[in-house]
Design a protein around this motif. Structure first.
Motif, mmCIF file in Angstrom:
data_model
loop_
_atom_site.group_PDB
_atom_site.id
_atom_site.type_symbol
_atom_site.label_atom_id
_atom_site.label_comp_id
_atom_site.label_asym_id
_atom_site.label_seq_id
_atom_site.Cartn_x
_atom_site.Cartn_y
_atom_site.Cartn_z
ATOM 1 N N PHE A 161 12.438 -11.226 -6.067
ATOM 2 C CA PHE A 161 12.692 -11.594 -4.676
ATOM 3 C C PHE A 161 14.178 -11.681 -4.346
ATOM 4 C CE2 PHE A 161 8.393 -13.837 -3.645
ATOM 5 C CZ PHE A 161 7.768 -12.610 -3.728
ATOM 6 N N ALA A 162 15.029 -11.587 -5.363
ATOM 7 C CA ALA A 162 16.473 -11.569 -5.114
ATOM 8 C C ALA A 162 16.972 -10.172 -4.750
ATOM 9 C CB ALA A 162 17.226 -12.077 -6.347
ATOM 10 N N LEU A 163 16.111 -9.183 -4.884
ATOM 11 C CA LEU A 163 16.478 -7.825 -4.503
ATOM 12 C C LEU A 163 16.547 -7.723 -2.976
ATOM 13 C CD1 LEU A 163 14.163 -5.920 -7.018
ATOM 14 C CD2 LEU A 163 16.672 -6.075 -7.117
ATOM 15 N N PRO A 164 17.207 -6.701 -2.447
ATOM 16 C CA PRO A 164 17.311 -6.569 -0.986
ATOM 17 C C PRO A 164 15.947 -6.497 -0.315
ATOM 18 C CG PRO A 164 18.834 -5.078 -2.091
ATOM 19 C CD PRO A 164 17.970 -5.647 -3.161
ATOM 20 N N GLU A 165 15.870 -6.957 0.914
ATOM 21 C CA GLU A 165 14.603 -6.994 1.644
ATOM 22 C C GLU A 165 13.979 -5.614 1.785
ATOM 23 O OE1 GLU A 165 15.168 -8.862 5.380
ATOM 24 O OE2 GLU A 165 15.770 -10.799 4.544
ATOM 25 N N GLU A 166 14.813 -4.583 1.899
ATOM 26 C CA GLU A 166 14.283 -3.238 2.103
ATOM 27 C C GLU A 166 13.861 -2.572 0.799
ATOM 28 O OE1 GLU A 166 18.821 -2.958 1.811
ATOM 29 O OE2 GLU A 166 17.320 -4.280 2.735
ATOM 30 N N CYS A 167 14.063 -3.224 -0.336
ATOM 31 C CA CYS A 167 13.690 -2.639 -1.630
ATOM 32 C C CYS A 167 12.176 -2.475 -1.716
ATOM 33 C CB CYS A 167 14.184 -3.516 -2.776
ATOM 34 S SG CYS A 167 13.827 -2.838 -4.413
ATOM 35 N N ALA A 168 11.729 -1.242 -1.973
ATOM 36 C CA ALA A 168 10.291 -0.963 -2.081
ATOM 37 C C ALA A 168 9.790 -1.359 -3.463
ATOM 38 C CB ALA A 168 10.025 0.519 -1.835
ATOM 39 N N ILE A 169 8.645 -2.031 -3.495
ATOM 40 C CA ILE A 169 8.035 -2.476 -4.742
ATOM 41 C C ILE A 169 6.944 -1.495 -5.140
ATOM 42 C CG2 ILE A 169 6.675 -4.291 -5.854
ATOM 43 C CD1 ILE A 169 9.580 -5.065 -5.288
ATOM 44 N N TYR A 170 7.064 -0.942 -6.331
ATOM 45 C CA TYR A 170 6.057 -0.027 -6.873
ATOM 46 C C TYR A 170 5.414 -0.690 -8.089
ATOM 47 C CZ TYR A 170 7.988 3.582 -3.853
ATOM 48 O OH TYR A 170 8.405 4.302 -2.767
ATOM 49 N N PRO A 171 4.134 -1.076 -7.980
ATOM 50 C CA PRO A 171 3.486 -1.843 -9.054
ATOM 51 C C PRO A 171 2.929 -0.951 -10.156
ATOM 52 C CG PRO A 171 1.946 -1.538 -7.260
ATOM 53 C CD PRO A 171 3.250 -0.884 -6.825
ATOM 54 N N GLY A 172 2.515 -1.586 -11.247
ATOM 55 C CA GLY A 172 1.896 -0.859 -12.347
ATOM 56 C C GLY A 172 0.468 -0.462 -12.066
ATOM 57 N N HIS A 173 -0.197 -1.182 -11.168
ATOM 58 C CA HIS A 173 -1.592 -0.897 -10.827
ATOM 59 C C HIS A 173 -1.834 -1.225 -9.356
ATOM 60 C CE1 HIS A 173 -2.789 -0.838 -15.118
ATOM 61 N NE2 HIS A 173 -2.003 -1.888 -15.246
ATOM 62 N N ASP A 174 -2.877 -0.630 -8.824
ATOM 63 C CA ASP A 174 -3.476 -1.132 -7.589
ATOM 64 C C ASP A 174 -4.931 -0.705 -7.581
ATOM 65 O OD1 ASP A 174 -2.822 -2.533 -4.901
ATOM 66 O OD2 ASP A 174 -4.119 -0.855 -4.370
ATOM 67 N N TYR A 175 -5.804 -1.610 -7.170
ATOM 68 C CA TYR A 175 -7.242 -1.375 -7.260
ATOM 69 C C TYR A 175 -7.873 -1.078 -5.910
ATOM 70 C CZ TYR A 175 -6.127 -3.482 -11.722
ATOM 71 O OH TYR A 175 -5.538 -3.750 -12.939
ATOM 72 N N SER A 176 -7.038 -0.941 -4.874
ATOM 73 C CA SER A 176 -7.600 -0.676 -3.548
ATOM 74 C C SER A 176 -6.848 0.416 -2.806
ATOM 75 C CB SER A 176 -7.606 -1.968 -2.718
ATOM 76 O OG SER A 176 -6.303 -2.512 -2.623
ATOM 77 N N GLY A 177 -6.091 1.233 -3.519
ATOM 78 C CA GLY A 177 -5.464 2.392 -2.908
ATOM 79 C C GLY A 177 -4.102 2.177 -2.298
ATOM 80 N N LYS A 178 -3.527 0.972 -2.408
ATOM 81 C CA LYS A 178 -2.191 0.738 -1.845
ATOM 82 C C LYS A 178 -1.144 1.376 -2.746
ATOM 83 C CE LYS A 178 -3.650 -3.702 0.100
ATOM 84 N NZ LYS A 178 -4.947 -3.785 -0.612
ATOM 85 N N LEU A 179 -0.131 1.973 -2.131
ATOM 86 C CA LEU A 179 0.863 2.730 -2.882
ATOM 87 C C LEU A 179 2.129 1.937 -3.167
ATOM 88 C CD1 LEU A 179 0.599 6.180 -1.065
ATOM 89 C CD2 LEU A 179 -0.571 5.427 -3.140
ATOM 90 N N GLN A 180 2.568 1.111 -2.227
ATOM 91 C CA GLN A 180 3.796 0.357 -2.400
ATOM 92 C C GLN A 180 3.820 -0.806 -1.432
ATOM 93 O OE1 GLN A 180 6.481 3.632 -0.623
ATOM 94 N NE2 GLN A 180 7.446 1.739 0.063
ATOM 95 N N SER A 181 4.751 -1.715 -1.664
ATOM 96 C CA SER A 181 4.970 -2.831 -0.758
ATOM 97 C C SER A 181 6.480 -3.065 -0.702
ATOM 98 C CB SER A 181 4.216 -4.078 -1.248
ATOM 99 O OG SER A 181 4.332 -5.125 -0.309
ATOM 100 N N SER A 182 6.882 -4.239 -0.246
ATOM 101 C CA SER A 182 8.295 -4.611 -0.260
ATOM 102 C C SER A 182 8.410 -5.940 -0.980
ATOM 103 C CB SER A 182 8.824 -4.737 1.179
ATOM 104 O OG SER A 182 8.253 -5.874 1.805
ATOM 105 N N VAL A 183 9.612 -6.506 -1.055
ATOM 106 C CA VAL A 183 9.762 -7.791 -1.732
ATOM 107 C C VAL A 183 9.008 -8.901 -1.000
ATOM 108 C CG1 VAL A 183 11.952 -7.212 -2.800
ATOM 109 C CG2 VAL A 183 11.941 -8.248 -0.533
ATOM 110 N N PHE A 184 8.539 -8.624 0.224
ATOM 111 C CA PHE A 184 7.762 -9.631 0.945
ATOM 112 C C PHE A 184 6.276 -9.447 0.682
ATOM 113 C CE2 PHE A 184 11.695 -9.563 3.496
ATOM 114 C CZ PHE A 184 12.006 -10.900 3.415
#
Length: 330
Positions: A161-184
């Motif tokens: 969460f110390a990364l910039p707000e616009e930093c895109a979060i790419y997780p190791g898994h997702d079980y419902s088809g989501k591709l990315q999020s942000s630090v929020f």
């Protein structure tokens, strides 16, 4: 930076390909053993050289392809040094940097899900690959592999969460088809069952994915098989035309596509794709199977169905009947 997000449907794992467009050096984050052919085909298609594979942690739900890809390409293996995995060339710690061509990733230690979790962040801080530490609308479990909820909370709050707000979060898994999020993002209790593959995956990943026998998976020796970027084995029409007596051609087109004698090939087994799952027992295992349709798209699906039914000598005919007719008329 060249970037691709890949998915393994069996374990719902995301694998990430990042590459320097000038040097063509690439890294793969969290590669999956069963998807190595897909990844190799994509590297070849894009003209890339694999510099390193980088695991975000010691996975409990799949086996890494790090060892396999190292043996196939000469790439290096990187993961958290605290894990103590075998065959690792780059034991990583907080603050380390991975350079490939003119691109760079820096390493954040984000333990809590396991004690060896890392997050990889691009130099411009526009992308962060969080593994299982921070998922989309959730976070990793803390009930095995030295997991600790308080440690994970600190990792997410103080590091990610110390990364910039616009930093895109790419997780190791997702079980419902989501591709990315942000630090929020926000954390939720997923109440997941015990990982089914933990007893197999963790010991294998402590060896960087090296199989028990230490041998590479066998390559197809019955034909010059190559792989698409999605991991489907394919064979060229030219080879099939020259070796018809050595293979069984399986035509998965619909019956209305075969009404003309010109359209129907002799000595060919016909099972429409929609019926194939219930009729795999009708397919002989005496010869390798090459699947055919109009363009090669449906027959690629047929290959996957046959592989799931235990057929190992099977390939898609590249280009389908369109390519077949083109060669037959020349």
């Amino acid at each position: 930076m060249l970037f691709r997000q890949l998915f393994d449907p069996t374990s719902s794992t995301y694998t990430y390909l990042l590459a320097c467009q000038e040097s063509r050096q690439a890294v793969l984050i969290d590669p999956v053993f069963e998807q190595a052919n897909r990844d190799m085909a994509l590297l070849d298609e894009l003209g890339l050289t694999l510099y390193a594979t980088l695991d975000t942690h010691c996975h409990a739900d799949h086996v890494t392809a790090a060892w396999l890809l190292k043996n196939l390409t000469g790439s290096r293996i990187g993961c958290a040094g605290i894990i103590g995995a075998r065959h690792v060339d780059i034991p990583l710690n907080e603050g380390d940097r991975i350079t490939f061509g003119k691109e760079e990733l820096f390493v954040l230690a984000t333990p809590g899900h396991t004690d060896g979790c890392l997050t990889y962040v691009t130099a411009d801080k526009t992308k962060a690959f969080t593994g299982d530490a921070l998922l989309i609308r959730g976070c990793g479990r803390c009930d095995f592999q030295q997991g600790n909820a308080a440690t994970l909370f600190h990792s997410i709050k103080e590091k990610i969460f110390a990364l910039p707000e616009e930093c895109a979060i790419y997780p190791g898994h997702d079980y419902s088809g989501k591709l990315q999020s942000s630090v929020f993002g926000f954390m939720a209790n997923l109440k997941l069952p015990h990982p089914k593959l933990i007893d197999h995956a963790v010991p294998a990943n402590l060896k960087s994915g090296e199989p028990e026998d230490g041998l590479l998976p066998p390559k197809p020796d019955w034909a010059p098989v190559h792989y698409t970027f999605s991991g489907i084995p394919e064979i060229d029409v030219e080879w099939v035309l020259q070796h018809r007596d050595q293979v069984q051609v399986l035509d998965v087109r619909e019956s209305n596509e075969l009404e003309s004698p010109v359209d129907r090939l002799p000595q060919t087994l016909v099972i429409p794709l929609g019926q194939l799952r219930g009729k795999t027992a009708e397919v002989s295992r005496d010869k390798p199977i090459v699947c055919l349709c109009r363009s090669g798209r449906r027959s690629a699906m047929a290959v996957s169905i046959l592989q799931s039914a235990g057929f190992d000598q099977v390939a898609n005919i590249s280009g389908g009947m369109l390519r077949w007719r083109e060669l037959s008329n020349t």
